[in-house]
Design a protein around this motif. Structure first.
Motif, PDB file in Angstrom:
ATOM      1  N   ASP A 226    -126.642  78.047 -61.715  1.00 14.09           N
ATOM      2  CA  ASP A 226    -127.745  78.874 -61.241  1.00 14.09           C
ATOM      3  C   ASP A 226    -127.475  79.160 -59.763  1.00 14.09           C
ATOM      4  OD1 ASP A 226    -130.063  80.050 -60.396  1.00 14.09           O
ATOM      5  OD2 ASP A 226    -131.375  78.342 -60.836  1.00 14.09           O
ATOM      6  N   TRP A 227    -127.036  80.369 -59.469  1.00 13.87           N
ATOM      7  CA  TRP A 227    -126.631  80.681 -58.095  1.00 13.87           C
ATOM      8  C   TRP A 227    -127.803  80.745 -57.126  1.00 13.87           C
ATOM      9  CZ3 TRP A 227    -121.851  79.893 -56.826  1.00 13.87           C
ATOM     10  CH2 TRP A 227    -120.861  80.007 -57.801  1.00 13.87           C
ATOM     11  N   SER A 228    -129.047  80.736 -57.637  1.00 15.14           N
ATOM     12  CA  SER A 228    -130.201  80.703 -56.731  1.00 15.14           C
ATOM     13  C   SER A 228    -130.449  79.306 -56.179  1.00 15.14           C
ATOM     14  CB  SER A 228    -131.461  81.209 -57.449  1.00 15.14           C
ATOM     15  OG  SER A 228    -131.850  80.308 -58.479  1.00 15.14           O
ATOM     16  N   ALA A 229    -129.771  78.286 -56.731  1.00 14.95           N
ATOM     17  CA  ALA A 229    -129.857  76.934 -56.177  1.00 14.95           C
ATOM     18  C   ALA A 229    -129.090  76.884 -54.860  1.00 14.95           C
ATOM     19  CB  ALA A 229    -129.299  75.921 -57.178  1.00 14.95           C
ATOM     20  N   SER A 230    -129.223  75.786 -54.139  1.00 13.43           N
ATOM     21  CA  SER A 230    -128.535  75.667 -52.848  1.00 13.43           C
ATOM     22  C   SER A 230    -127.056  75.374 -53.051  1.00 13.43           C
ATOM     23  CB  SER A 230    -129.163  74.545 -52.022  1.00 13.43           C
ATOM     24  OG  SER A 230    -128.862  73.280 -52.583  1.00 13.43           O
ATOM     25  N   ALA A 231    -126.275  75.674 -52.013  1.00 14.79           N
ATOM     26  CA  ALA A 231    -124.840  75.380 -52.070  1.00 14.79           C
ATOM     27  C   ALA A 231    -124.602  73.887 -52.251  1.00 14.79           C
ATOM     28  CB  ALA A 231    -124.161  75.882 -50.794  1.00 14.79           C
ATOM     29  N   ALA A 232    -125.408  73.065 -51.587  1.00  9.71           N
ATOM     30  CA  ALA A 232    -125.244  71.613 -51.703  1.00  9.71           C
ATOM     31  C   ALA A 232    -125.515  71.136 -53.124  1.00  9.71           C
ATOM     32  CB  ALA A 232    -126.164  70.903 -50.713  1.00  9.71           C
ATOM     33  N   ASP A 233    -126.547  71.697 -53.759  1.00  8.31           N
ATOM     34  CA  ASP A 233    -126.868  71.287 -55.127  1.00  8.31           C
ATOM     35  C   ASP A 233    -125.817  71.772 -56.126  1.00  8.31           C
ATOM     36  OD1 ASP A 233    -129.119  69.873 -54.445  1.00  8.31           O
ATOM     37  OD2 ASP A 233    -130.529  71.495 -54.916  1.00  8.31           O
ATOM     38  N   ILE A 234    -125.305  72.976 -55.937  1.00  4.86           N
ATOM     39  CA  ILE A 234    -124.267  73.486 -56.834  1.00  4.86           C
ATOM     40  C   ILE A 234    -122.984  72.679 -56.672  1.00  4.86           C
ATOM     41  CG2 ILE A 234    -122.825  75.481 -57.409  1.00  4.86           C
ATOM     42  CD1 ILE A 234    -125.195  77.259 -56.559  1.00  4.86           C
ATOM     43  N   ASP A 235    -122.644  72.362 -55.430  1.00  6.29           N
ATOM     44  CA  ASP A 235    -121.477  71.507 -55.179  1.00  6.29           C
ATOM     45  C   ASP A 235    -121.627  70.169 -55.900  1.00  6.29           C
ATOM     46  OD1 ASP A 235    -119.264  70.149 -53.899  1.00  6.29           O
ATOM     47  OD2 ASP A 235    -120.727  69.300 -52.514  1.00  6.29           O
ATOM     48  N   ALA A 236    -122.801  69.546 -55.806  1.00  5.04           N
ATOM     49  CA  ALA A 236    -123.037  68.266 -56.477  1.00  5.04           C
ATOM     50  C   ALA A 236    -122.917  68.409 -57.990  1.00  5.04           C
ATOM     51  CB  ALA A 236    -124.416  67.726 -56.099  1.00  5.04           C
ATOM     52  N   LYS A 237    -123.418  69.507 -58.512  1.00  8.97           N
ATOM     53  CA  LYS A 237    -123.360  69.736 -59.956  1.00  8.97           C
ATOM     54  C   LYS A 237    -121.916  69.885 -60.427  1.00  8.97           C
ATOM     55  CE  LYS A 237    -125.307  72.777 -63.525  1.00  8.97           C
ATOM     56  NZ  LYS A 237    -126.353  73.773 -63.820  1.00  8.97           N
ATOM     57  N   ILE A 238    -121.113  70.607 -59.674  1.00  7.64           N
ATOM     58  CA  ILE A 238    -119.710  70.783 -60.031  1.00  7.64           C
ATOM     59  C   ILE A 238    -119.006  69.430 -60.073  1.00  7.64           C
ATOM     60  CG2 ILE A 238    -117.495  71.728 -59.235  1.00  7.64           C
ATOM     61  CD1 ILE A 238    -119.193  74.103 -58.100  1.00  7.64           C
ATOM     62  N   ARG A 239    -119.284  68.585 -59.086  1.00  3.39           N
ATOM     63  CA  ARG A 239    -118.651  67.264 -59.051  1.00  3.39           C
ATOM     64  C   ARG A 239    -119.186  66.354 -60.157  1.00  3.39           C
ATOM     65  NH1 ARG A 239    -120.096  64.579 -55.018  1.00  3.39           N
ATOM     66  NH2 ARG A 239    -121.590  65.975 -53.989  1.00  3.39           N
ATOM     67  N   ALA A 240    -120.484  66.440 -60.417  1.00  2.00           N
ATOM     68  CA  ALA A 240    -121.094  65.595 -61.447  1.00  2.00           C
ATOM     69  C   ALA A 240    -120.593  65.952 -62.842  1.00  2.00           C
ATOM     70  CB  ALA A 240    -122.608  65.714 -61.390  1.00  2.00           C
ATOM     71  N   TYR A 241    -120.280  67.228 -63.060  1.00  5.58           N
ATOM     72  CA  TYR A 241    -119.869  67.669 -64.391  1.00  5.58           C
ATOM     73  C   TYR A 241    -118.357  67.801 -64.535  1.00  5.58           C
ATOM     74  CZ  TYR A 241    -124.819  68.595 -65.289  1.00  5.58           C
ATOM     75  OH  TYR A 241    -126.171  68.477 -65.470  1.00  5.58           O
ATOM     76  N   THR A 242    -117.634  67.094 -63.682  1.00  3.17           N
ATOM     77  CA  THR A 242    -116.179  66.980 -63.798  1.00  3.17           C
ATOM     78  C   THR A 242    -115.850  65.549 -64.237  1.00  3.17           C
ATOM     79  OG1 THR A 242    -115.776  68.589 -62.037  1.00  3.17           O
ATOM     80  CG2 THR A 242    -113.993  67.087 -62.532  1.00  3.17           C
ATOM     81  N   PRO A 243    -115.254  65.335 -65.406  1.00  2.70           N
ATOM     82  CA  PRO A 243    -114.460  66.297 -66.176  1.00  2.70           C
ATOM     83  C   PRO A 243    -115.199  66.999 -67.316  1.00  2.70           C
ATOM     84  CG  PRO A 243    -114.069  64.100 -67.018  1.00  2.70           C
ATOM     85  CD  PRO A 243    -115.026  63.953 -65.860  1.00  2.70           C
ATOM     86  N   TRP A 244    -116.469  66.663 -67.577  1.00  9.59           N
ATOM     87  CA  TRP A 244    -117.196  67.311 -68.684  1.00  9.59           C
ATOM     88  C   TRP A 244    -118.657  67.431 -68.319  1.00  9.59           C
ATOM     89  CZ3 TRP A 244    -121.240  66.827 -72.055  1.00  9.59           C
ATOM     90  CH2 TRP A 244    -121.222  67.682 -73.176  1.00  9.59           C
ATOM     91  N   PRO A 245    -119.308  68.526 -68.651  1.00 13.82           N
ATOM     92  CA  PRO A 245    -118.844  69.685 -69.433  1.00 13.82           C
ATOM     93  C   PRO A 245    -118.192  70.769 -68.599  1.00 13.82           C
ATOM     94  CG  PRO A 245    -121.190  69.866 -69.034  1.00 13.82           C
ATOM     95  CD  PRO A 245    -120.773  68.561 -68.419  1.00 13.82           C
TER      96      PRO A 245
END
Length: 349
Positions: A226-245
């Motif tokens: 969701d690009w309307s979220a903050s950059a910090a939250d999106i960054d955390a999500k990318i790290r949290a969801y590596t390696p899945w989903p």
């Protein structure tokens, strides 16, 4: 003390290996069996392969034979039903040791163990009870997490704590990297806990129910950004969801995985935007969330979010290779100043 170890993914393998070494070195302990999930199809050929714990358990045959000890019996039941309980009971286990087995142990199953069961859980219980404590700590942008060994109880992750250790977080961990750290720490804490239980010298600490928090299962669709979220939250999500989903978005109707990124405001040192006219950020705060602004020579492709700018350093179109951002742009000439996410821009040819 006869032990049944239950686990499935790679995070549990170091604990199993530490337990095997204990049993090889100290004949007061016996690894009677290993309980893991059934073999499952993987890869393009859909060949059924063992879990990581199943593989590691099979590798114990040789070292146990070298010490004239029977290798642990490997059990892979589809369900923990009467048949599975009968197979476990035949091993005459005293205690159950569990780490990420992936199924709930019912009262009939736990009754098979005179000394009960213990569970290795990668959080500072009672925080993050549940199935996904490592992604939860990353999503919460916590400054620390930890690992707990607790007694198995009727309520999930609510048993008395037998050992606990804290882990400081840098803010750059992924679930993959933090799982590796937790795996090593779990193996380290397990052995003294078992030795203390064997000597009846270990006292548990009751959890405070009022401090408990919970984390649920992660679904594949949760990876949509969701690009309307903050950059910090999106960054955390990318790290949290590596390696899945993994985290994903759309560009011109094509699914695009964002594999590595960072909040540009947190970059150190702050990189310099390109001075090339076609690649420089257009500037201003009027860009829509998901807009590709340009590049930062040190950090990568700049994408506007609801609060701040995300610098994307590694990405991948579905069914194509994962690429560093410079290589990606070489093959995606229409990417700059485009729009990511749902919307009309992603429907045009």
């Amino acid at each position: 003390m006869r032990i049944l170890f239950a686990g499935s993914p790679g995070i549990a393998v170091p604990a199993l290996e530490a337990l095997a070494r204990l049993c090889l070195d100290d004949r007061h302990f016996t690894l009677a069996g290993v309980l893991t999930n059934p073999d499952a199809p993987r890869g393009r050929a859909s060949k059924a392969v063992p879990t990581d714990v199943g593989d590691a358990a099979a590798a114990l045959v040789e070292p146990f034979a070298a010490c004239s000890l029977p290798a642990p019996v490997i059990l892979k039941p589809e369900k923990l039903d009467a048949t599975a309980r009968e197979a476990v009971a035949a091993l005459q286990p005293d205690i159950l040791v569990s780490f990420a087995y992936g199924r709930i142990f019912g009262p009939k199953f736990l009754a098979l163990f005179p000394l009960g069961g213990i569970n290795i859980h990668p959080s500072l219980l009672p925080k993050y009870r549940g199935a996904t404590p490592i992604p939860a700590a990353i999503l919460g942008r916590d400054t620390e997490t930890g690992l707990s060994i607790q007694r198995l109880a009727a309520e999930m992750d609510a048993g008395d704590i037998l050992a606990q250790e804290r882990l400081p977080l840098t803010g750059r961990e992924t679930t993959a990297s933090l799982s590796e750290t937790a795996a090593v720490l779990g193996a380290k804490l397990l052995i003294p806990v078992l030795q203390g239980l064997a000597l009846d010298s270990l006292t548990g600490r009751r959890q405070n129910r009022e401090e408990a928090s919970f984390c649920g299962l992660i679904r594949k669709e949760d990876g949509l950004i969701d690009w309307s979220a903050s950059a910090a939250d999106i960054d955390a999500k990318i790290r949290a969801y590596t390696p899945w989903p993994l985290c994903w978005t759309f560009h011109r109707g094509e699914q695009l995985y964002i594999l590595e990124a960072g909040d540009l405001a947190q970059a150190s040192p702050l990189a310099n935007p390109s001075d090339s006219p076609e690649m420089s950020p257009p500037g201003g705060s009027s860009a829509l969330p998901g807009a590709v602004l340009g590049i930062d020579r040190e950090s990568g492709i700049l994408v506007q979010t609801g609060d701040g700018v995300l610098a994307v350093s590694r990405l991948q179109y579905r069914a194509k290779k994962a690429l560093a951002w410079r290589d990606f742009l070489n093959g995606a000439r229409d990417f700059m100043h485009g729009q990511l996410g749902f919307g009309e821009d992603n429907k045009r040819d």
